[in-house]
Design an enzyme around this catalytic site. Structure first.
Site, PDB file in Angstrom:
ATOM      1  N   GLU A  92       0.791  -1.391  -0.253  1.00  0.00           N
ATOM      2  CA  GLU A  92       0.021   0.186   0.111  1.00  0.00           C
ATOM      3  C   GLU A  92       0.721   1.341   0.031  1.00  0.00           C
ATOM      4  O   GLU A  92       0.829   2.003   1.033  1.00  0.00           O
ATOM      5  CB  GLU A  92      -1.102   0.234   1.033  1.00  0.00           C
ATOM      6  CG  GLU A  92      -1.939  -1.055   1.195  1.00  0.00           C
ATOM      7  CD  GLU A  92      -2.968  -1.376   2.299  1.00  0.00           C
ATOM      8  OE1 GLU A  92      -2.581  -0.572   3.259  1.00  0.00           O
ATOM      9  OE2 GLU A  92      -3.888  -1.673   2.260  1.00  0.00           O
ATOM     10  N   GLU A 104      -6.495  -8.212  -0.425  1.00  0.00           N
ATOM     11  CA  GLU A 104      -7.131  -8.009   1.119  1.00  0.00           C
ATOM     12  C   GLU A 104      -8.505  -7.743   1.029  1.00  0.00           C
ATOM     13  O   GLU A 104      -8.797  -6.627   0.687  1.00  0.00           O
ATOM     14  CB  GLU A 104      -6.183  -6.965   1.726  1.00  0.00           C
ATOM     15  CG  GLU A 104      -4.789  -7.399   1.814  1.00  0.00           C
ATOM     16  CD  GLU A 104      -4.153  -6.407   2.695  1.00  0.00           C
ATOM     17  OE1 GLU A 104      -4.799  -5.699   3.730  1.00  0.00           O
ATOM     18  OE2 GLU A 104      -2.502  -6.143   2.670  1.00  0.00           O
TER      19      GLU A 104
HETATM   20  C1  GAL Z   1      -4.226  -3.170   5.030  1.00  0.00           C
HETATM   21  C2  GAL Z   1      -2.886  -3.654   5.123  1.00  0.00           C
HETATM   22  C3  GAL Z   1      -2.467  -4.737   6.027  1.00  0.00           C
HETATM   23  C4  GAL Z   1      -3.414  -4.612   7.401  1.00  0.00           C
HETATM   24  C5  GAL Z   1      -4.817  -4.303   7.072  1.00  0.00           C
HETATM   25  C6  GAL Z   1      -5.783  -4.103   8.134  1.00  0.00           C
HETATM   26  O1  GAL Z   1      -4.435  -1.891   4.683  1.00  0.00           O
HETATM   27  O2  GAL Z   1      -2.059  -3.801   3.937  1.00  0.00           O
HETATM   28  O3  GAL Z   1      -1.138  -4.895   6.384  1.00  0.00           O
HETATM   29  O4  GAL Z   1      -3.010  -3.488   8.040  1.00  0.00           O
HETATM   30  O5  GAL Z   1      -4.985  -3.203   6.130  1.00  0.00           O
HETATM   31  O6  GAL Z   1      -6.877  -3.693   7.684  1.00  0.00           O
END
Ligand code: GAL
Length: 661
Positions: free
Chosen positions: A154, A307
């Site tokens: 990110e 994710e």
């Molecule tokens: C994302 C990040 C992850 C984790 C997740 C939690 O933005 O890439 O490492 O922190 O959020 O929601």
């Protein structure tokens, strides 16, 4: 040969998540193997935050532990999405290179203790990032388990330090050529800001009052290019040793620190992360807007959801759970809109550390839990959808999205602080989503002729090229809908003179905006057609356009508020206020009708979402998601891949993936 498609290696759509085995020990790893098989996991993202283990001291690498995990995953039939760990430099790095710690606009230098504690413009950081990326690529570049490279995590951390200042000056010289040109672009004739040497040029740090808007916009652009350069360095270091596709996971919603169009062009496969920020139907709409944006960033190519959370909806400082069935609907919501599968953050919920309470595929309670049982069912569902791989989505409506316009609305001294770019973008998408239209996002300078309707919700900044493109789109038969405060500035943040919006867009709209008149905080006005507006109003006159609704208050009484203009073979609509939600939805519905846009699957009730994925060879699949608590009969029963049977109806909260016929 570069394997561009990750699904080739997986033999179907991707299912899995971030896997951080370094937080656990042997018995848990054994259980992970078993549970991953049960959940049909076929892709694990490894190493995202492993820098401290991979390089315990500067220049000394330790890969043995990672070798063991990657081999174990491979033996278990799980492919690897291998990350470079550069989003979290280890403590030794920051101790050795304190100048690489990020500095805020007010001059505060942050310290180690969280993640993303670096300045991407600091030479020591860039050297260290390239070194670890190259070392990983050399070691694992052709490992049979490797399906994808995941650079960083990110991207988007900004910094205002002296390294950033130096890099900003280099960037400005390249963009503007000379100090005179920079002074002209930034309008430094105002407030005695004229620079007479490059050393005087600074990042927009904390200052007495309004910052210079040109400087603020250029700093955003500079950082975007710097981020992309940092990504490329790692990508190219990897490509020197590996033929596998390279990505970085984009973070979309309201986090616009990089020109995502430009970054996406550098990726072999576009990937992104999504966490809803409201429950229920709003979460489903959030999935849709995210998925449509990600797909569009890649020009419609298949993409991958990197994710999501099994149980995570961020809402005003708390984490709300997802309801039973929502993990599947969200997963299929992404797949419906072109994702080649669905990954989660993370596989196993951490027992310690900063994200202990963030949801996971295996929760603290262990596999004997509702969440893991649901994850297993979702894994089974995704495993049944292999034939969708490589297919994509066709939209006939586009919402215009330009990072310059977004950043332009973030500068100081605008006529209203209530012109919210992201909210306007999401609102336009939501009205289209509620009307069952399939939507792309597009840049105002993109080729738009494939769209029947184009909506410009927040183009405060519009380049000359963008204005010409929109004019041509209308002249050639398109329906364009432009919302208030559009085309007020050019790409240097200079006001458009002689009336807004930018020429030649005015030609397409047949109007000339003479004066902006933001409304008071609590002011709600009524237009002549009975609709209501807030936030903003404008004094405009028609130059060929027809007035569809007029103002009925104050000095604007009788003046046009909503207009339509026929230009060439198309039409340009202009709305000079911010309509209430219901009125806005009605207007969007009317535009869809005018433009002849039909839902993908007509005849479905509200709360049922349907999107079609098309393969190049003509095969297609309808993904149907029932967000309502009642069963919904299907207008056109067909074979459902999820049940491998004929589907006649959607169960309450249920889904179907119908093979086209
Ligand atoms: C994302 C990040 C992850 C984790 C997740 C939690 O933005 O890439 O490492 O922190 O959020 O929601």
């Amino acid at each position: 040969m570069t394997t561009r498609s990750i699904t080739d290696r997986l033999g179907g759509l991707a299912f899995g998540g971030d896997y951080n085995p370094e937080q656990w020990d042997e018995p848990v790893w054994k259980e992970d193997d078993d549970l991953m098989r049960r959940a049909r996991v076929n892709l694990a993202t490894v190493g995202v935050f492993s820098w401290a283990l991979l390089e315990p001291e500067e220049g000394r690498h330790d890969f043995a532990w990672l070798d063991a995990h990657i081999d174990r995953l491979h033996a278990n039939g799980v492919a690897v999405d291998l990350a470079t760990p550069t989003a979290s430099p280890p403590p030794w790095f920051t101790l050795a290179h304190p100048d690489a710690l990020p500095v805020r606009p007010d001059g505060t230098r942050l310290v180690h203790g969280s993640r993303d504690t670096y300045c991407l413009a600091a030479p020591a950081y860039r050297i260290a990032a390239r070194r670890i990326a190259a070392a990983l690529a050399e070691r694992y570049g052709d490992h049979p388990a490797l399906a994808l490279w995941h650079v960083h995590n990110e991207y988007g951390t900004l910094c205002w330090c002296d390294h950033a200042a130096a890099a900003f000056r280099v960037w400005l010289r390249a963009r503007h050529g000379s100090l005179d040109a920079l002074n002209e672009a930034w309008g430094t004739a105002f407030w005695s800001q004229r620079h007479t040497s490059w050393e005087q040029v600074l990042p927009p740090r904390e200052t007495q009052w309004h910052k210079n808007p040109g400087q603020a916009l250029d700093f955003r652009r500079f950082w975007s290019d710097e981020i992309i350069a940092a990504f490329r360095e790692q990508r190219d270091a990897i490509r020197a040793h590996s033929d596998r596709p390279v990505t970085t996971n984009l973070m979309l919603p309201a986090y616009q620190n990089v020109d995502l169009w430009a970054l996406a062009r550098e990726l072999d496969v576009v990937t992104s992360d999504q966490y809803p920020n409201a429950p229920g139907l709003d979460a489903a709409a959030g999935v849709a807007v995210h998925a449509d944006r990600t797909r569009s960033l890649g020009g419609g190519r298949p993409w991958l959801l990197m994710e999501q959370g099994t149980n995570t909806v961020y809402d005003d400082g708390q984490i709300l759970g997802k309801e039973p069935g929502e993990i599947l609907r969200h997963t299929l919501g992404h797949i419906a809109r072109g994702s080649e599968g669905a990954l989660f953050f993370q596989w196993r919920q951490s027992r310690a550390g900063a994200e202990t309470w963030h949801s996971a595929m295996v929760p603290h309670a262990g596999p004997d839990s509702r969440i893991f049982r649901e994850v297993t069912r979702v894994g089974e569902a995704v495993a049944r959808l292999g034939e969708l791989a490589g297919s994509t989505v066709a939209a006939s409506v586009a919402v215009l999205d330009d990072p310059d316009a977004w950043w332009a609305l973030g500068v100081d001294g605008l006529p209203s602080s209530r012109l919210d770019y992201h909210a306007a973008l999401v609102r336009a998408h939501r009205a289209l989503w509620d009307a069952d239209a399939t939507v792309d996002f597009a840049h105002p300078e993109h080729e738009l002729s494939r769209y029947r309707l184009v909506i410009a919700p927040a183009l405060f900044l519009l380049s000359d090229k963008g204005a010409e493109n929109l004019r041509d789109y209308v002249a050639d038969g398109g329906t364009l809908f432009v919302q208030h405060a559009a085309g007020f500035v050019d790409d240097r943040m200079h006001a458009r003179l002689g009336g807004y919006p930018a020429e030649p867009l005015r030609e397409a709209l047949g109007i000339r905006v003479e004066e902006y008149r933001p409304l008071r905080q609590d002011e709600r006005i009524t237009l002549s057609d009975g609709s209501h507006g807030t936030v903003w109003s404008e004094s405009l006159r028609t130059e060929g356009a027809q007035t569809l609704a007029a103002y009925t208050h104050g000095m604007l009484t009788g003046g046009p508020a909503l207009t339509r203009h026929r230009s060439g073979t198309g039409q340009g609509w202009y709305l000079s206020t911010r309509l209430d939600d219901a009125d806005y939805a009605d207007l969007v519905g009317r535009l869809l009708k005018e433009a002849g846009v039909e839902p993908d699957v007509p005849g479905l009730p509200a709360g049922v979402e349907a999107v079609t994925r098309h393969a190049l060879d003509g095969r297609h699949w309808q993904v149907l998601l029932n967000h309502t608590p009642v069963a919904v009969p299907l207008p056109d029963p067909a074979h459902d891949l999820l049940t491998d049977a004929l589907a006649q109806e959607l169960p309450p909260g249920g889904c179907a993936v119908l093979r086209g016929h």
